[in-house]
Scaffold this motif. Structure first.
Motif: not given
Length: 668
Positions: A573-585, A587-590
């Motif tokens: 969950m934490f990793n998904l949060g980071y990937m959404h934050e920076v837009g890796e893999g 679409t970026r979505d804060l």
């Protein structure tokens, strides 16, 4: 109507009275007595016990006797049998006994004994109880394979499949060797083929073919199931031992030497609980200890004399099964179980019920079997549930014929399987495979048969590998995990990947680090496909950082998402949060980033601090995002350019410096 109501009430009262009566005296309630013993069976068994014991022909259940044109010499056979004596089950010889056995096998092999040669070759392959020489082992296997040895074909299939002792891995050759070994009846080769077809490893995925292989292995396992003298196969993941967030199943960790000595001291002083606990451990093995029937009988007898119903039950089962220290004796078994059942022990009631159902040592009596098994199953005893399910599946004889109840049978099998009963897994698998009482499901049947197959005695290698790892024999551990991983054991795949990830098997895997990471990646993948949560998380990490594979953030995101959806892992969950934050893999979505950070806190206390810091950073980023939406900022972007902030910061820094310089000039 009144008569019917009275009849129902009287029936309920009589059933209640029966229960009360059983609680007080089983003999009175169900009329179980020594008069039910089948003396013809008892006499025949005593005669059988007096006969010379048939000497074993192989070193394990998974092996088949080699075909030889010329029988071994008497001297070679004597040496081989002496070696087998050192590893006889339940004698408590442990690792020292196995080392001694292989020394003797070496002598027998020197005299051309084929079974001894095979035993030594496997030891050389694994590097455990003999000198480690993969080259010599391969030469022996190739020689035995010329005579069609299924066991040698298994070993060669493993070597080609895993790329051990050969120039490079060759899955086509491995498949051919495994197939011929499986046709020759080797259960491990059948497992390897079942795993390959179930997961699509080197062959097209085919559930029905996998089912046919696993069903054969499961049948061979249940044919050897006994009431209690089977060995406990413990499967410990190295990842669980090192990760504080993982929950290790109670009662599976190796028993500390000091704690064992403490329990022995208590047992010698007459502590019944300690006597019973030690008796159970030595009877089943596990917790880092070898089976030892002699010590099991010693401690269980002491506990039974102190009045322990559980100890009486275990002794009854031991005499029912027969061991080197408790020869099979139906009369003694019945007497022990009867004493325990009178103490309302549900396990003893279940075994007595099974004896009546099968006519084992007593005359068949389905009425008494039904009462005993129902009583045991009502107390949620797994054995009672299993045998009552079997009775309902095969049918209870009545005046109107045999009454079968598949619905009740399925329910009881499921309850027994939840309590870990091996036969319940197998029988449920049979029902799913044939569509009897349940909708036919090949995938469910494969899962159940695979679970049974992996509980065969060959699973001891998992325990041996764990002991080797704890003793810093990492290469031996890695080789055994590698072998078991080829057979489809998820725990072995996980532990092998863990060892490779930490670069610990330096002698066995001495090639470039990239090759080891590729092998680790493959085993994390296979483990994840068998629904192990930590492996799915690791697979995401390997894709994210490009370990053993190309960097692929979209696949990393997909694996993290699967770890969240199926297993609820806070780290994912934490990793998904980071990937959404920076837009890796993705679409970026804060907003989604915040949601995943919050979820990680909800699912794990360990995630609180890192997630809170990430949320604080996210709040700052979000604030900057909102500032950038102001009209003034848009005006500056259009008029000055997108780097206006750099210009502004430069001016902001330059003005104080200029004023300071002017001040110094005026002062001078």
């Amino acid at each position: 109507m009144t008569n019917r109501r009275n009849s129902v009430v009287n029936g309920q009262k009589s059933e209640k009275n029966l229960t009360l009566c059983i609680s007080g005296s089983l003999l009175t309630a169900i009329d179980v007595s020594k008069s039910d013993l089948d003396w013809d069976q008892i006499t025949a068994q005593k005669i059988e016990n007096e006969k010379a014991r048939e000497l074993p022909k192989t070193i394990g259940d998974e092996f088949t006797a080699e075909k030889v044109d010329v029988p071994p010499s008497a001297e070679a056979e004597a040496e081989f049998q002496r070696g087998l004596g050192y590893i006889e089950r339940g004698k408590g010889h442990g690792r020292d006994g196995r080392v001694a056995a292989h020394r003797v096998f070496d002598k027998a092999a020197a005299h051309g004994h084929q079974e001894a040669r095979k035993a030594v070759a496997f030891s050389q392959l694994f590097g455990d109880y003999s000198r480690w020489s993969i080259h010599e082992a391969k030469a022996v296997f190739e020689d035995l394979e010329k005579n069609g040895s299924p066991d040698a074909q298994l070993a060669l299939g493993f070597m080609h499949g895993a790329g051990i002792g050969v120039e490079k891995s060759n899955q086509a050759k491995a498949l051919v060797y495994y197939m011929f070994s499986a046709l020759g009846g080797n259960p491990l080769a059948q497992m390897a083929m079942g795993f390959r077809y179930s997961q699509g490893v080197g062959v097209p995925q085919n559930c029905e073919t996998a089912l046919s292989y696993y069903q054969k292995v499961a049948k061979s396992v249940v044919d050897n199931v006994k009431f209690t003298t089977g060995q406990t196969i413990q499967r410990i993941r190295l990842t669980d031992e090192t990760d504080p967030t993982m929950n290790i199943q109670p009662g599976t960790a190796p028993l500390d030497t000091n704690l064992l000595e403490y329990y022995k001291m208590l047992a010698e002083k007459g502590d019944t609980s300690a006597q019973l606990g030690l008796g159970q451990i030595f009877l089943a093995g596990g917790r880092g200890l070898s089976q030892n029937f002699e010590l099991a009988v010693k401690y269980l007898t002491a506990a039974a004399e102190a009045g322990s119903a559980d100890a009486l039950t275990y002794l009854g089962k031991m005499y029912l099964d027969g061991t080197p220290f408790t020869p099979k004796d139906y009369q003694k078994a019945f007497e022990y179980l009867l004493k325990s059942a009178d103490k309302s022990n549900p396990s003893a009631q279940a075994v007595l019920g099974a004896m009546y159902m099968k006519g084992r040592g007593v005359k068949k009596n389905y009425e008494k079997a039904l009462k005993l098994l129902t009583l045991s199953a009502d107390k949620k005893n797994a054995e009672g549930q299993m045998y009552l399910a079997e009775l309902n599946y095969k049918g209870v004889p009545t005046n109107k014929g045999v009454h079968r109840d598949f619905k009740k049978s399925v329910k009881l099998y499921q309850l027994a399987s939840q309590n870990g009963h091996l036969l319940a897994y197998y029988n449920l698998g049979q029902m799913h495979a044939t569509g009897t009482g349940v909708p036919r499901s090949c995938s469910h049947a494969v899962d159940l048969f695979k679970s049974v197959a992996e509980r065969g005695r060959w699973g001891e290698r998992i325990m041996e590998a764990h002991s080797a790892y704890k003793d810093n024999r990492h290469d031996e551990a890695a080789m055994k995990y590698l072998f078991m991983a080829e057979l489809g054991y998820e725990v072995a795949q996980t532990n092998l990947a863990y060892i490779l990830d930490r670069q610990e098997a330096t002698s066995l895997f001495s090639g470039p680090k990239e090759n080891n990471m590729e092998r680790a990646f493959l085993n994390w993948q296979r483990s994840a496909n068998q629904e192990y949560a930590a492996a799915r998380l690791k697979l995401g990490d390997y894709y994210y950082y490009g370990l053993g594979t190309e960097v692929d953030h979209s696949l990393a995101f997909s694996n993290y998402k699967t770890a969240v959806d199926r297993h609820g892992l806070a780290q994912a969950m934490f990793n998904l949060g980071y990937m959404h934050e920076v837009g890796e893999g993705i679409t970026r979505d804060l907003y989604l980033a915040k949601r995943f950070y919050d979820q990680s806190i909800e699912h794990s206390a360990d995630a609180y601090m890192p997630a809170k810091l990430a949320l604080a950073k996210l709040a700052f980023v979000f604030y900057l995002e909102e500032v950038n939406k102001l009209p003034l900022i848009n005006f500056l972007d259009k008029s000055v350019g997108p780097r206006w902030d750099v210009i502004l910061m430069t001016i902001t820094a330059a003005v104080p410096m200029y004023l300071f310089w002017r001040h110094r000039q005026n002062h001078d």
